[in-house]
Write an enzyme that holds these catalytic residues in place. Structure first.
Site, PDB file in Angstrom:
ATOM      1  N   TYR A  64      -3.883  -4.209  -5.103  1.00 38.55           N
ATOM      2  CA  TYR A  64      -2.977  -4.897  -6.028  1.00 38.55           C
ATOM      3  C   TYR A  64      -3.636  -5.289  -7.340  1.00 38.55           C
ATOM      4  O   TYR A  64      -3.018  -5.267  -8.379  1.00 38.55           O
ATOM      5  CB  TYR A  64      -2.434  -6.171  -5.361  1.00 38.55           C
ATOM      6  CG  TYR A  64      -1.438  -5.922  -4.246  1.00 38.55           C
ATOM      7  CD1 TYR A  64      -0.075  -5.886  -4.510  1.00 38.55           C
ATOM      8  CD2 TYR A  64      -1.858  -5.731  -2.935  1.00 38.55           C
ATOM      9  CE1 TYR A  64       0.852  -5.669  -3.496  1.00 38.55           C
ATOM     10  CE2 TYR A  64      -0.938  -5.513  -1.915  1.00 38.55           C
ATOM     11  CZ  TYR A  64       0.422  -5.483  -2.206  1.00 38.55           C
ATOM     12  OH  TYR A  64       1.325  -5.260  -1.197  1.00 38.55           O
ATOM     13  N   GLU A  99      -0.020   0.328   0.232  1.00 39.64           N
ATOM     14  CA  GLU A  99       0.688  -0.748  -0.466  1.00 39.64           C
ATOM     15  C   GLU A  99       0.184  -0.847  -1.892  1.00 39.64           C
ATOM     16  O   GLU A  99      -1.022  -0.770  -2.133  1.00 39.64           O
ATOM     17  CB  GLU A  99       0.451  -2.125   0.189  1.00 39.64           C
ATOM     18  CG  GLU A  99       1.321  -2.437   1.363  1.00 39.64           C
ATOM     19  CD  GLU A  99       1.016  -3.804   1.956  1.00 39.64           C
ATOM     20  OE1 GLU A  99       0.724  -4.751   1.194  1.00 39.64           O
ATOM     21  OE2 GLU A  99       1.078  -3.918   3.195  1.00 39.64           O
ATOM     22  N   HIS A 147       0.811  -6.004  12.008  1.00 36.81           N
ATOM     23  CA  HIS A 147       0.901  -6.579  10.665  1.00 36.81           C
ATOM     24  C   HIS A 147       1.072  -8.088  10.832  1.00 36.81           C
ATOM     25  O   HIS A 147       2.065  -8.669  10.424  1.00 36.81           O
ATOM     26  CB  HIS A 147       2.064  -5.946   9.890  1.00 36.81           C
ATOM     27  CG  HIS A 147       1.973  -6.084   8.396  1.00 36.81           C
ATOM     28  ND1 HIS A 147       2.054  -5.002   7.536  1.00 36.81           N
ATOM     29  CD2 HIS A 147       1.800  -7.171   7.602  1.00 36.81           C
ATOM     30  CE1 HIS A 147       1.955  -5.433   6.277  1.00 36.81           C
ATOM     31  NE2 HIS A 147       1.807  -6.742   6.290  1.00 36.81           N
ATOM     32  N   ARG A 196       7.052   3.113   5.587  1.00 31.96           N
ATOM     33  CA  ARG A 196       6.029   2.410   6.361  1.00 31.96           C
ATOM     34  C   ARG A 196       6.596   1.070   6.818  1.00 31.96           C
ATOM     35  O   ARG A 196       7.024   0.255   5.989  1.00 31.96           O
ATOM     36  CB  ARG A 196       4.784   2.193   5.499  1.00 31.96           C
ATOM     37  CG  ARG A 196       3.753   1.331   6.169  1.00 31.96           C
ATOM     38  CD  ARG A 196       2.440   1.194   5.408  1.00 31.96           C
ATOM     39  NE  ARG A 196       1.592   0.293   6.161  1.00 31.96           N
ATOM     40  CZ  ARG A 196       1.079  -0.842   5.694  1.00 31.96           C
ATOM     41  NH1 ARG A 196       1.256  -1.205   4.440  1.00 31.96           N
ATOM     42  NH2 ARG A 196       0.356  -1.610   6.472  1.00 31.96           N
ATOM     43  N   GLU A 255      -4.673  -4.785   6.896  1.00 29.15           N
ATOM     44  CA  GLU A 255      -5.498  -5.775   6.194  1.00 29.15           C
ATOM     45  C   GLU A 255      -6.195  -6.770   7.115  1.00 29.15           C
ATOM     46  O   GLU A 255      -5.909  -7.975   7.084  1.00 29.15           O
ATOM     47  CB  GLU A 255      -4.640  -6.547   5.182  1.00 29.15           C
ATOM     48  CG  GLU A 255      -3.961  -5.678   4.157  1.00 29.15           C
ATOM     49  CD  GLU A 255      -3.299  -6.488   3.037  1.00 29.15           C
ATOM     50  OE1 GLU A 255      -3.221  -7.715   3.151  1.00 29.15           O
ATOM     51  OE2 GLU A 255      -2.876  -5.880   2.048  1.00 29.15           O
ATOM     52  N   ASN A 296      -4.600  -0.749   0.568  1.00 29.86           N
ATOM     53  CA  ASN A 296      -3.685  -1.671  -0.106  1.00 29.86           C
ATOM     54  C   ASN A 296      -4.407  -2.240  -1.298  1.00 29.86           C
ATOM     55  O   ASN A 296      -5.428  -2.924  -1.145  1.00 29.86           O
ATOM     56  CB  ASN A 296      -3.261  -2.825   0.814  1.00 29.86           C
ATOM     57  CG  ASN A 296      -2.328  -2.375   1.921  1.00 29.86           C
ATOM     58  OD1 ASN A 296      -1.971  -1.194   2.010  1.00 29.86           O
ATOM     59  ND2 ASN A 296      -1.925  -3.303   2.765  1.00 29.86           N
TER      60      ASN A 296
HETATM   61  C1  PNW Z   1      -0.335  -7.849   1.499  1.00 24.79           C
HETATM   62  N1  PNW Z   1      -4.581 -11.825  -1.381  1.00 24.79           N
HETATM   63  O1  PNW Z   1      -0.885  -9.118   1.660  1.00 24.79           O
HETATM   64  C2  PNW Z   1       0.426  -7.631   2.790  1.00 24.79           C
HETATM   65  O2  PNW Z   1       0.084  -6.473   3.475  1.00 24.79           O
HETATM   66  C3  PNW Z   1       1.902  -7.775   2.644  1.00 24.79           C
HETATM   67  O3  PNW Z   1       2.461  -8.151   3.866  1.00 24.79           O
HETATM   68  C4  PNW Z   1       2.219  -8.760   1.544  1.00 24.79           C
HETATM   69  O4  PNW Z   1       3.563  -9.102   1.462  1.00 24.79           O
HETATM   70  C5  PNW Z   1       1.745  -8.132   0.245  1.00 24.79           C
HETATM   71  O5  PNW Z   1       0.361  -7.804   0.310  1.00 24.79           O
HETATM   72  C6  PNW Z   1       1.967  -8.998  -0.970  1.00 24.79           C
HETATM   73  O6  PNW Z   1       1.289 -10.204  -0.849  1.00 24.79           O
HETATM   74  C7  PNW Z   1      -1.775  -9.724   0.844  1.00 24.79           C
HETATM   75  O7  PNW Z   1      -4.483 -13.062  -1.493  1.00 24.79           O
HETATM   76  C8  PNW Z   1      -1.699 -11.089   0.742  1.00 24.79           C
HETATM   77  O8  PNW Z   1      -5.522 -11.213  -1.963  1.00 24.79           O
HETATM   78  C9  PNW Z   1      -2.626 -11.799   0.005  1.00 24.79           C
HETATM   79  C10 PNW Z   1      -3.638 -11.110  -0.629  1.00 24.79           C
HETATM   80  C11 PNW Z   1      -3.714  -9.723  -0.537  1.00 24.79           C
HETATM   81  C12 PNW Z   1      -2.780  -9.047   0.204  1.00 24.79           C
END
Ligand code: PNW
Length: 539
Positions: A351, A420, A162, A117, A207, A349
């Site tokens: 995390y 992601e 992006h 991707r 996002e 995505n």
């Molecule tokens: C994503 N938050 O961004 C992006 O899609 C990527 O480009 C980035 O490098 C990756 O996650 C890691 O950060 C985010 O603050 C950035 O919750 C910030 C947040 C979530 C996703």
């Protein structure tokens, strides 16, 4: 007699090894997440046709910010502005993938990847954002990349946007100005025309929450605008309308010939009610989920309109503020039907997770209205949860399973690709990134539970990221890569971390087959023991 004793001891040892092998590793984070019903590691393999991928994004890896006719993007502008990025870092060179994309592909081959991707840089293709001027070297670059990927047996999953908007469009108001919808539509059509014969997966936006809130309310991302209250809702509105245009262009003019799929990628924490016995708290967590994910998910995957709770809350507050209309824009009936069900899959995505509770004494009139305060939700992360290199990211494996279930229930069981997932470490040359192996093990185990036990329709998983890259406002201080890069070197060699070998094994095994329960060490050790036992037995 001695022989017999030794024989007996060895036999016991072998048995003991067997037990410990079965037990290992029961919990990835035994000190924090050790509820045996919820957190036990789940062995097994993923569905036959499961897609394994890694991701990157144009501004984070390409460099060559002003080469071969590329126009500036809002990230060039933002990163060149002193004070915006840690240590004054920029993406001017980054991983230099504009010149070293073959190195990227070599590292993907070593991982055994069949999907990749990446995103297209809009201003590399259209330097001033419009199709009045097409930059042929930009088109050539992506053609070369796509062809080289396919030569390596790797299928591209392409993100159209992006975050690196052409600065020329920002100068006309960017996502605030609804003329951008037509420009985005033209850009999308051009990309389908130029690359669509070789692209099976299109993602319209990565996002949108980050563009709207981090870009237009917190100003912590480009374009660095701090206009809480109304602007983020307008930005989101225009992004959603742009998404719908791109979807219909693809659907109407390209789908039957190119036979690809098109969707959008949404990010969200899972919002866990801090007190499951308190209906008010449960409602607050659901409200947070709707304000982050439902904001975009509800229109696209449900009915072309915002979640009721957003419409109702923001309208009520707008009236209290003395406004004649809601700060949340309305879709016309035509727009609703144009926007509803405009995705072939759900790109997720994910995390981390947050706790949520309601704010009982909502902000008074002194606090200016904003997306953040509109929710009447307080959210936070437990200090007990493990940490990462990013303050916003704490590993909470069970959260991804709950979020997947939330999506399944909320949006009528869509096909989901995790586009992601990953964890950061702070800048270090240490290649032994056990923290990343733990994170991926634990999260993948929860994704597998969602598939096996909860029947969530997850069809693919993407690790963020293939390699260390420009981590937005954190520059190169936070690293998400499976490969390490020394950004001070000119070579920018992609050096595999331990997590790369781990991910390669997961891909090769298509998960965690039960036989891999016994580590190589255990299996080897037991074979030797068995051989010695046999020798003793013969003697
Ligand atoms: C994503 N938050 O961004 C992006 O899609 C990527 O480009 C980035 O490098 C990756 O996650 C890691 O950060 C985010 O603050 C950035 O919750 C910030 C947040 C979530 C996703």
């Amino acid at each position: 007699m001695t022989f017999l004793i030794i024989y007996y001891m060895l036999f016991c040892l072998m048995f003991f090894e067997d037990i410990s092998a079965d037990e290992y590793p029961k919990f990835i984070y035994p000190d924090v997440f050790n509820d045996s019903k919820r957190d036990a590691f789940h062995y097994g393999t993923f569905p036959e046709d499961f897609i394994w991928s890694t991701a990157t994004a144009s501004y984070q890896i390409e460099g060559a910010w002003n080469e071969d006719g590329k126009g500036p993007s809002i990230w060039d502008t933002y990163s060149h502005e002193p004070g915006n990025i840690d240590n004054g870092y920029t993406g001017d060179v980054a991983c230099d993938s504009y010149h070293k994309y073959q190195d990227d592909i070599d590292s993907m081959k070593a991982l055994g990847l069949k999907y990749y991707r990446f995103s297209l840089s809009w201003p590399r293709i259209l330097p001033n954002g419009t199709i009045d001027h097409i930059n042929q070297p930009g088109i050539d670059y992506y053609n070369n990349l796509i062809n080289a990927l396919r030569d390596a047996g790797i299928s591209p999953m392409v993100t159209l946007y992006h975050w690196d908007l052409p600065q020329a469009l920002q100068d006309q108001g960017g996502w605030k100005n609804d003329e951008i919808i037509g420009h985005y539509k033209d850009y999308a059509r051009l990309c389908f025309e130029e690359f669509g014969d070789r692209v099976g997966f299109w993602i319209t936006f990565n996002e949108p929450w980050v563009t709207t809130i981090l870009g237009h309310e917190f100003a912590s991302m480009a374009p660095g605008i701090r206009e809480p209250g109304t602007t983020p809702y307008i930005v989101a509105h225009n992004i959603l309308r742009s998404h719908a245009e791109a979807y219909h262009v693809y659907d109407y003019s390209f789908r039957s010939k190119q036979k690809g799929k098109i969707g959008i990628t949404l990010n969200s924490d899972y919002y866990q009610a801090a007190d499951m016995n308190d209906p008010d708290t449960i409602e607050a967590a659901e409200r947070a989920q709707q304000f982050v994910m439902g904001w975009f998910g509800h229109p696209v995957y449900k009915n072309g309109d915002y979640p009721e709770v957003m419409k109702e809350t923001i309208a009520r507050k707008s009236t209290q503020e003395g406004l004649s209309e809601s700060r949340l824009p309305e879709f016309t009936e035509n727009e609703k039907s144009f926007l509803a069900k405009t995705a072939d899959f759900f790109g997720l995505n994910c995390y981390t997770t947050s706790y949520a509770r309601s704010i009982r004494n909502p902000a008074g009139p002194l606090i200016p209205p904003s997306w953040s305060t509109d929710q009447d939700v307080f959210s936070w992360k437990s200090q007990n949860w493990p940490t990462s290199g990013s303050d916003w990211l704490r590993p909470v494996p069970w959260g991804v399973r709950r979020l997947l279930n939330w999506i399944k229930n909320e949006y009528d069981d869509p096909v989901i690709y995790i586009t992601e997932n990953g964890i950061s470490t702070i800048d270090t040359a240490n290649l032994h990134d056990q923290i990343r192996i733990d994170y991926y093990s634990a999260y993948l185990s929860e994704v597998l539970k969602a598939i096996d036990i909860d029947e969530v329709n997850v069809k693919g998983y993407t690790a963020w990221s293939l390699m260390d890259n420009f981590e937005w406002s954190r520059g190169y201080t936070e690293r998400f890569g499976l490969h390490y890069i020394d950004f001070d070197s000119t070579e920018k060699t992609r050096i595999p971390k331990d997590s790369a070998a781990f991910y390669a094994q997961v891909i090769a095994d298509n998960g965690f087959p039960a036989s891999s329960v016994q580590s190589g060490f255990n299996a080897g050790f037991r074979t030797i023991l068995l051989a010695i036992c046999i020798v003793f037995a013969i003697i």
